[in-house]
Design an enzyme around this catalytic site. Structure first.
Site, short mmCIF file in Angstrom:
data_model
loop_
_atom_site.label_atom_id
_atom_site.label_comp_id
_atom_site.label_asym_id
_atom_site.label_seq_id
_atom_site.Cartn_x
_atom_site.Cartn_y
_atom_site.Cartn_z
N LEU A 177 0.86 -1.17 0.00
CA LEU A 177 0.00 0.00 0.00
C LEU A 177 0.90 1.22 0.00
CD1 LEU A 177 -2.75 -0.99 2.63
CD2 LEU A 177 -2.90 -1.11 0.15
N ASP A 178 0.58 2.21 -0.83
CA ASP A 178 1.46 3.37 -0.92
C ASP A 178 1.37 4.21 0.35
OD1 ASP A 178 -0.69 5.36 -1.20
OD2 ASP A 178 -0.99 4.48 -3.17
N LEU A 179 2.15 5.26 0.39
CA LEU A 179 2.31 6.06 1.60
C LEU A 179 0.99 6.60 2.12
CD1 LEU A 179 4.29 7.45 3.62
CD2 LEU A 179 4.36 9.37 2.01
N THR A 181 -2.14 5.53 1.35
CA THR A 181 -3.24 4.56 1.38
C THR A 181 -3.25 3.86 2.72
OG1 THR A 181 -3.06 4.22 -1.01
CG2 THR A 181 -4.25 2.56 0.24
#
Length: 400
Positions: A177-179, A181
């Site tokens: 999961l990106d920063l 999210t």
């Protein structure tokens, strides 16, 4: 912890019941998972869940990378010694002498091996057996602002800093999961299970709650279902449902069957729609557990891990456990036999003593005269003292 019964079904609508959770987890509210209505209705952002966890948690220590050997990749000389080919020192000497090969390449001192490696000693195959550790899976509620990596050059907080310590191996994230999210992130110590859960061929759905600026037109919805072209190829949602919202912000529930980098955001951005918030609420049959605070984790029990493994196509072979240690039957039987033998010996000695006593002539009584009394009293005392000492020594021996 209270657990609710779990019945696997074709449609993943319920969360797998967590087995255990860390101290930051509300154990009374883990019976179900968050669904899309909870996200839109604000249940995820309830005041009790938005409490400042900094005062409740210990301050996080700066992340320090510690490289540990994988549990399923022990050193070659240790495996050979366990196989009964010699001591570890002897195996190291054989490796240094070039007598061992791994996958037809000359082995080196300190080399690690994995299941499936072909090991030969002087050209002859050697059979080894490497036991994999018991599979563990964690459900982690990732907050925004954490990165999914073991080593971040910018020294940002990572999701792995909060996880429990593993004596062997390391935690691996199932996807990323990106920063910015947040939501459900699965962690496991099994690389095989992680790869299967992420592989597109199994088609495990990921469900997201997405808040975008402005409502989508019917044409745009159909375009997202038909597919759009991204830099790394075409991409499309499996489903898209509107969930309402406030003002210009509109919530949508979308599903996707792959996990490319920032794929959900990029799909909306291809239509010129900016994503202001993105939450993953389901991965396959696993939902984000209800009541699991941001930054907290809960460990799945064996039943839920089996359901997750079967959904990934891994089967029960992946979850094979080590056989439980059996009691040393031989030692217990030896002890029982020793006790039985002691009782038999005591009975035999008593029988022989009675036989000797019965065969001996009766000792004549000594006349009771004042002159003989001192000698008789002293002799009896000595005999009684010797008999008491003999009994004491015999009792001490039996006690040992």
């Amino acid at each position: 912890m209270h657990k609710t019964p779990h019945t696997p079904s074709a449609t993943p609508t319920t969360a797998l019941a967590p087995a255990d959770a860390n101290t930051n987890t509300n154990t009374n509210t883990l019976s179900s998972g968050y669904d899309f209505a909870d996200i839109v209705g604000g249940a995820l952002d309830a005041p009790e869940l938005q409490a400042d966890t900094a005062a409740q948690e210990q301050p996080a220590q700066p992340y320090k990378r510690v490289l540990q050997p994988l549990a399923d990749a022990p050193k070659l000389h240790k495996v050979l010694a366990q196989a009964g080919l010699g001591s570890r020192l002897e195996m190291e000497r054989n490796i240094a002498a070039g007598r061992l090969t791994v996958n037809n390449e000359v082995a080196h001192v300190g080399q690690r091996v994995q299941p499936g490696d072909q090991i030969k000693l002087d050209g002859k195959p050697v059979r080894i057996r490497i036991e994999a550790p018991t599979v563990r899976v964690l459900a982690y509620h990732k907050p925004a602002g954490e990165v999914v990596t073991h080593d971040d050059p910018q020294n940002r907080p990572t999701v792995f800093r909060r996880l429990p310590y593993l004596g062997q191996g390391k935690w691996q994230s199932v996807g990323r999961l990106d920063l910015n999210t947040e939501g459900l992130l699965l962690m496991t110590n099994s690389g095989d299970l992680a790869n299967r859960l992420m592989h597109p061929s199994f088609g495990l759905e990921r469900e997201y709650a997405v808040r975008v600026l402005g409502a989508l037109t019917p044409e745009e919805k159909q375009q997202l279902l038909d597919g759009v072209m991204l830099d790394d190829g075409p991409a499309a949602f499996g489903s898209i449902d509107e969930g309402g919202g406030e003002g210009a912000n509109v919530w949508y529930r979308v599903t996707i069957s792959e996990g490319r980098n920032r794929e959900v955001r990029r799909i909306f951005e291809s239509l010129g729609r900016a994503v202001s918030r993105l939450i993953r609420i389901r991965y396959g049959a696993m939902q984000l557990p209800r009541g699991l605070r941001r930054g907290a984790w809960t460990e799945l029990d064996e039943r839920d891990i089996q359901a997750l493994a079967l959904a990934s196509g891994a089967g029960k072979a992946l979850l094979r456990k080590k056989p439980q240690a059996q009691p040393n039957v031989r030692r217990e039987s030896d002890r029982a036999g020793s006790r039985k033998k002691t009782r038999v010996n005591e009975a035999e000695e008593a029988r022989q003593l009675r036989a000797r006593s019965a065969g001996k002539p009766r000792r004549p009584s000594t006349p009771s005269t004042p002159e003989a009394a001192p000698e008789r009293i002293g002799q009896d005392s000595l005999l009684r003292a010797r008999l008491a000492q003999k009994r004491k020594s015999g009792t001490a021996k039996r006690g040992r």
